[in-house]
Enzyme design. Sequence first.
Site, short mmCIF file in Angstrom:
data_model
loop_
_atom_site.label_atom_id
_atom_site.label_comp_id
_atom_site.label_asym_id
_atom_site.label_seq_id
_atom_site.Cartn_x
_atom_site.Cartn_y
_atom_site.Cartn_z
N ILE A 1 -13.77 -9.04 27.03
CA ILE A 1 -13.95 -9.93 25.85
C ILE A 1 -15.16 -10.84 25.99
O ILE A 1 -15.76 -11.24 25.00
CB ILE A 1 -12.66 -10.75 25.59
CG1 ILE A 1 -12.74 -11.44 24.22
CG2 ILE A 1 -12.41 -11.78 26.71
CD1 ILE A 1 -11.43 -12.02 23.74
N TYR B 1 -22.94 6.17 36.24
CA TYR B 1 -22.38 5.55 35.04
C TYR B 1 -22.09 6.61 33.98
O TYR B 1 -21.00 6.65 33.40
CB TYR B 1 -23.38 4.51 34.49
CG TYR B 1 -22.99 3.96 33.14
CD1 TYR B 1 -22.13 2.88 33.03
CD2 TYR B 1 -23.48 4.54 31.97
CE1 TYR B 1 -21.76 2.39 31.78
CE2 TYR B 1 -23.11 4.06 30.73
CZ TYR B 1 -22.26 2.99 30.63
OH TYR B 1 -21.88 2.51 29.39
N LEU C 1 -13.51 -2.37 26.14
CA LEU C 1 -14.96 -2.58 26.27
C LEU C 1 -15.35 -2.94 27.70
O LEU C 1 -16.53 -3.06 28.01
CB LEU C 1 -15.42 -3.70 25.32
CG LEU C 1 -14.96 -3.60 23.86
CD1 LEU C 1 -15.61 -4.71 23.04
CD2 LEU C 1 -15.28 -2.24 23.27
N SER D 1 -20.41 6.25 25.60
CA SER D 1 -21.84 5.88 25.65
C SER D 1 -22.77 7.08 25.48
O SER D 1 -22.48 8.18 25.97
CB SER D 1 -22.09 5.24 27.02
OG SER D 1 -23.45 5.25 27.31
N GLU E 1 -25.26 7.48 27.13
CA GLU E 1 -25.68 7.86 28.48
C GLU E 1 -24.96 9.14 28.93
O GLU E 1 -25.41 9.83 29.83
CB GLU E 1 -25.41 6.69 29.43
CG GLU E 1 -25.85 6.85 30.86
CD GLU E 1 -27.36 6.80 31.11
OE1 GLU E 1 -28.09 6.23 30.28
OE2 GLU E 1 -27.79 7.32 32.16
N ASP F 1 -7.96 -7.65 35.45
CA ASP F 1 -9.04 -6.70 35.72
C ASP F 1 -8.47 -5.33 35.42
O ASP F 1 -7.31 -5.03 35.77
CB ASP F 1 -9.45 -6.79 37.20
CG ASP F 1 -10.75 -6.07 37.44
OD1 ASP F 1 -11.73 -6.73 37.83
OD2 ASP F 1 -10.81 -4.84 37.23
O1 G4F Z 1 -31.66 -1.57 29.15
P1 G4F Z 1 -31.29 -0.50 30.08
O2 G4F Z 1 -30.83 -0.91 31.43
O3 G4F Z 1 -30.21 0.38 29.32
P2 G4F Z 1 -29.66 1.86 29.57
O4 G4F Z 1 -29.87 2.31 30.96
O5 G4F Z 1 -30.21 2.74 28.49
O6 G4F Z 1 -28.10 1.65 29.37
C1 G4F Z 1 -27.59 0.91 28.26
O7 G4F Z 1 -27.33 1.77 27.19
C2 G4F Z 1 -26.28 2.74 27.41
C3 G4F Z 1 -26.17 3.57 26.14
O8 G4F Z 1 -27.06 4.65 26.20
C4 G4F Z 1 -24.99 2.02 27.74
F1 G4F Z 1 -24.00 2.89 27.89
C5 G4F Z 1 -25.19 1.19 28.98
O9 G4F Z 1 -24.00 0.48 29.28
C6 G4F Z 1 -26.31 0.21 28.72
O10 G4F Z 1 -25.88 -0.66 27.72
O11 G4F Z 1 -32.51 0.51 30.29
C7 G4F Z 1 -33.15 1.09 29.19
C8 G4F Z 1 -34.40 1.82 29.67
C9 G4F Z 1 -34.16 2.77 30.83
O12 G4F Z 1 -34.91 3.94 30.59
C10 G4F Z 1 -34.74 2.05 32.04
O13 G4F Z 1 -35.22 2.92 33.06
O14 G4F Z 1 -35.33 0.85 30.17
C11 G4F Z 1 -35.89 1.32 31.37
N1 G4F Z 1 -36.37 0.17 32.14
C12 G4F Z 1 -37.67 -0.05 32.48
N2 G4F Z 1 -37.79 -1.17 33.19
C13 G4F Z 1 -35.64 -0.83 32.63
C14 G4F Z 1 -36.54 -1.70 33.31
N3 G4F Z 1 -34.31 -1.11 32.58
C15 G4F Z 1 -33.86 -2.23 33.17
N4 G4F Z 1 -32.53 -2.53 33.09
N5 G4F Z 1 -34.70 -3.09 33.85
C16 G4F Z 1 -36.05 -2.88 33.93
O15 G4F Z 1 -36.80 -3.62 34.55
#
Ligand code: G4F
Length: 320
Positions: free
Chosen positions: A9, A149, A78, A123, A125, A56
């Site tokens: 939540i 994940y 969620l 997701s 993903e 949890d």
């Molecule tokens: O924001 P991200 O960490 O999101 P990601 O991996 O797409 O996952 C999110 O979306 C999913 C749905 O498809 C959800 F299920 C999941 O829970 C989450 O909400 O990364 C997005 C993109 C990736 O390609 C990553 O490699 O951004 C790229 N990236 C580049 N630099 C980075 C960074 N990601 C993060 N977190 N931090 C960086 O510095």
Amino acid sequence: MKKALITGINGQDGSYLSEYLIKQGYQVHGILRRHSVAENQDVRIKDMDVKTYYGDLSDEISLFKILRKVQPDVIYNLAAMSHVGISNELPIFTVKTNSLAVMQLLELAKEICPEAKIYQASSSEMFGNSIDNDGFQRLSTTMNPVSPYGCSKVMAYNLVRYYRNAYNKFYCNGILFNHESPRRGSNFVTNKVIKSIVMIKKNIIKKLELGNLDSKRDWGHSKDYVRAMYLIMNYKSPEDWIVSTEETRSIRDFCRYAFKLVGLNYKDYVIQNKKFLRPLELKYLKGDSSKIRKKLKWKPQYTFESMIEEMIEYWMNKIQ
Ligand code: G4F
């Protein structure tokens, strides 16, 4: 008054969903994980009219007690270890939380509140690098996850389908593509970028370190997506759904637009740090959400641009 139980939540989606369900006339209950920094425990929901319980998902006793006490009509699951990159560092914890705990929830709900409907946060993903020939992912696209994940979410997705079919339950999966907002955790790329831009603009930091700039995501707004969750749970039959904007942009595109909004050029500030690369990268996401648009008349209200503008404005006011 109908009772909703939201696991997770205090997350981005949990908090927006709470607001939305309260407006729809629900009594909202939620599970909070104990946090070592007390102020962070319920930071996103502390001013909302919700009842919370320490628990949890992976602690079956707490889950058992909460389900028995609340007797929810609807459960939105969620809660998750939601960071894809970190799932490589915490693979076992990820699977315990995102897969085994979901099975626990399904089993317990079946026994304690057999009439309750369940929404599972699935997701995009889960698709990994599978793309249909027309450039979209849809319900029929092969799931080929590229992270612990993603693997954990595929298992939970299948468990929900299994319990739905085996026990004739109203259990649904919403396969949500990336969704963001000012409430997004700042170790996800969008909020990390926006927060850093504001700190650069205010002379607090000089550079922004990122990983892969060329992966593409289908980014929507969390507020639009919790509305989709509600519609999914109120459809006449339990089904699985894709929720997406049907547009895709790279991290580079995101940076270009967001930096430009404050009069800066991302090329002057963004540097790559290998530390943020992943063992395997999901390169491209674009969801086909025609089913939910047609059957539930859902469509996003935010655009890519209005979402970024809202995030910039939030951090501009927050960081002094
Ligand atoms: O924001 P991200 O960490 O999101 P990601 O991996 O797409 O996952 C999110 O979306 C999913 C749905 O498809 C959800 F299920 C999941 O829970 C989450 O909400 O990364 C997005 C993109 C990736 O390609 C990553 O490699 O951004 C790229 N990236 C580049 N630099 C980075 C960074 N990601 C993060 N977190 N931090 C960086 O510095």
